[in-house]
Enzyme design. Structure first.
Site, PDB file in Angstrom:
ATOM      1  N   LYS A   1      54.328  77.370  28.491  1.00  0.00           N
ATOM      2  CA  LYS A   1      53.142  78.072  27.994  1.00  0.00           C
ATOM      3  C   LYS A   1      53.638  79.136  27.020  1.00  0.00           C
ATOM      4  CE  LYS A   1      48.678  78.982  28.013  1.00  0.00           C
ATOM      5  NZ  LYS A   1      47.600  78.003  27.678  1.00  0.00           N
TER       6      LYS A   1
ATOM      7  N   ASP B   1      52.058  68.206  42.341  1.00  0.00           N
ATOM      8  CA  ASP B   1      50.973  67.763  43.223  1.00  0.00           C
ATOM      9  C   ASP B   1      49.977  66.906  42.452  1.00  0.00           C
ATOM     10  OD1 ASP B   1      52.185  69.229  45.243  1.00  0.00           O
ATOM     11  OD2 ASP B   1      50.292  70.024  45.997  1.00  0.00           O
TER      12      ASP B   1
ATOM     13  N   TYR C   1      57.840  82.632  40.799  1.00  0.00           N
ATOM     14  CA  TYR C   1      58.037  82.519  42.235  1.00  0.00           C
ATOM     15  C   TYR C   1      59.159  83.413  42.768  1.00  0.00           C
ATOM     16  CZ  TYR C   1      54.582  78.836  42.736  1.00  0.00           C
ATOM     17  OH  TYR C   1      53.406  78.132  42.768  1.00  0.00           O
TER      18      TYR C   1
ATOM     19  N   ASP D   1      55.206  73.277  40.443  1.00  0.00           N
ATOM     20  CA  ASP D   1      54.531  73.201  41.732  1.00  0.00           C
ATOM     21  C   ASP D   1      53.171  72.530  41.550  1.00  0.00           C
ATOM     22  OD1 ASP D   1      53.838  73.566  44.343  1.00  0.00           O
ATOM     23  OD2 ASP D   1      53.678  75.753  44.254  1.00  0.00           O
TER      24      ASP D   1
ATOM     25  N   ASP E   1      48.528  73.380  30.019  1.00  0.00           N
ATOM     26  CA  ASP E   1      47.128  73.006  30.241  1.00  0.00           C
ATOM     27  C   ASP E   1      46.808  71.672  29.581  1.00  0.00           C
ATOM     28  OD1 ASP E   1      47.691  74.527  28.006  1.00  0.00           O
ATOM     29  OD2 ASP E   1      45.799  75.624  27.990  1.00  0.00           O
TER      30      ASP E   1
HETATM   31 MG    MG Z   1      53.630  72.782  46.174  1.00  0.00          MG
END
Ligand code: MG
Ligand code: NAI
Length: 346
Positions: A180, A242, A128, A238, A214
């Site tokens: 990862k 969610d 990001y 992120d 994953d």
């Molecule tokens: Mg978000």
């Protein structure tokens, strides 16, 4: 503004859309609770643009800088006009490196019961940082897209240490680091390496394990109860935060905190909900839970626990709920019910 010496000064940003309605409800409930915040009201988002052309006015930044503590309603990021996301600007300005996203079942009977998870997301590094560019080939200017991620050992250690310290404070048992490192050997390998290093300091107090992202996503759906505190890099955090909000019924119950050494900003995860703004039906619970995190943050754990209990009772004993949770109650009547519960000493 003036305030008694026993008050804790904090910046309050009503925000856009449903922001002022839910902030109003939250302030009423916090007052009933006796929370000792002295609010410094500041503008942000569209209201900031209306008053001075900037969605993040200097006065708002100054207020947060001096109070080191803020509760904010959702801010609308204007589309076009070259405005950067206010939330990203705040994170960078105050180096809010930790994004705390707890998820707890509020209303039983959903797909998953008894969820009580904390996700800690690194908030400043990773993919990001958005170091991106295109490489044109022939007449295609976007033939190749390149993005570089940045994780520092320092930043990785800082966030993992934050996760362990938070786990200790909250009486948690285990921290799971998500990465990862089998594919992104450098970028997320350094994060895993730093995590293992930090974990040694907590041996015997907090258990530590790690998961590949994953596999973790699948396990969160198959058996979320195996997790306690999860710590991960920016992009994975992120996505997984969610996912975790989904386990407890979505955005209405998802609070978030952005925490750094210079400031801490508490908010709901949801946005300004323009579709229901001004109708008096928004659910203030996510922002209330964010206020609970704020009370935890300043060491007022008893008040935070009292607040969370009152929310549980209003939702599940009084069966008073807003429309998004299948009820018919307005924002203000829901707030009134909470004020009563909070005041009744439970
Ligand atoms: Mg978000
Ligand atoms: P949103 O979260 O505002 O709304 C998504 C859906 O959830 C809508 O149907 C809305 O009515 C519903 N919803 C959200 N919060 C609710 C609540 N408390 N009670 C009842 N229903 C609720 O997401 P959307 O529509 O994508 O974004 C709207 C604006 O919010 C955009 O300008 C976006 O940039 C901004 N935003 C700001 C955030 C922040 O300040 N932290 C976070 C996310 C979005």
């Amino acid at each position: 503004m003036t305030h008694g010496s026993n008050k804790i000064p904090a910046t309050l940003i009503p925000g856009d859309g449903i922001g002022p309605e839910i902030v109003d409800a939250v302030v009423q409930v916090l007052d009933a609770l006796g929370a000792p915040f002295a609010w410094d009201h500041q503008q942000g988002g569209m209201a900031g643009i209306a008053s001075g052309g900037d969605p993040l006015p200097g006065a708002t930044l100054d207020s947060i800088r001096s109070n080191k503590l803020a509760l904010k309603g959702p801010l609308t990021t204007p589309i076009g006009g070259g405005f950067r996301s206010v939330n990203v600007r705040l994170r960078e300005e105050f180096q809010l490196y930790a994004n705390l996203r707890p998820a707890r079942t509020l209303v039983p009977g959903g797909r998953f019961d008894n969820i009580d998870l904390i996700l800690v997301r690194e908030n400043l590094e990773g993919l990001y940082v958005a170091f991106e560019h295109y490489i044109p080939v022939g007449d295609d200017p976007h033939a190749v897209a390149v993005s570089s991620g940045v994780n520092t050992r320092e930043g990785s250690r800082r966030i993992v240490r934050y996760a362990f310290e938070h786990a200790l404070k909250q009486g948690r048992k285990k921290v799971t680091l998500v990465h990862k490192a089998n594919v992104l050997k450098a970028l997320t390998g350094v994060f895993l390496e730093a995590g293992r290093h930090v974990a040694k300091d907590y041996e015997g107090r907090i258990a530590f394990d790690d998961r590949i992202v994953d596999a973790c996503a699948m396990q969160l759906v198959l058996n979320p109860w195996q997790f306690d505190v999860i710590v991960t890099t920016n992009l994975f955090g992120d996505i997984l935060s969610d996912l975790i909000a989904g386990l407890v019924g979505g955005l209405g119950a998802a609070p978030g905190a952005n925490i750094g050494d210079k400031a801490a900003i508490f908010e709901a995860v949801h946005g300004s909900a323009p579709d229901i703004a001004g109708k008096g039906i928004a659910n203030p619970t996510a922002l209330l839970l964010a206020a609970g995190l704020m009370l935890d943050h300043v060491g007022l754990t008893d008040q935070a626990t009292h607040l969370r209990k009152a929310i549980d009772q209003v939702l599940n004993q009084d069966n008073i709920r807003t429309g998004d949770l299948g009820g018919k109650t307005s924002t203000s009547d829901y707030a009134k019910a909470l004020v009563q519960r909070v005041g009744s000493g439970l």
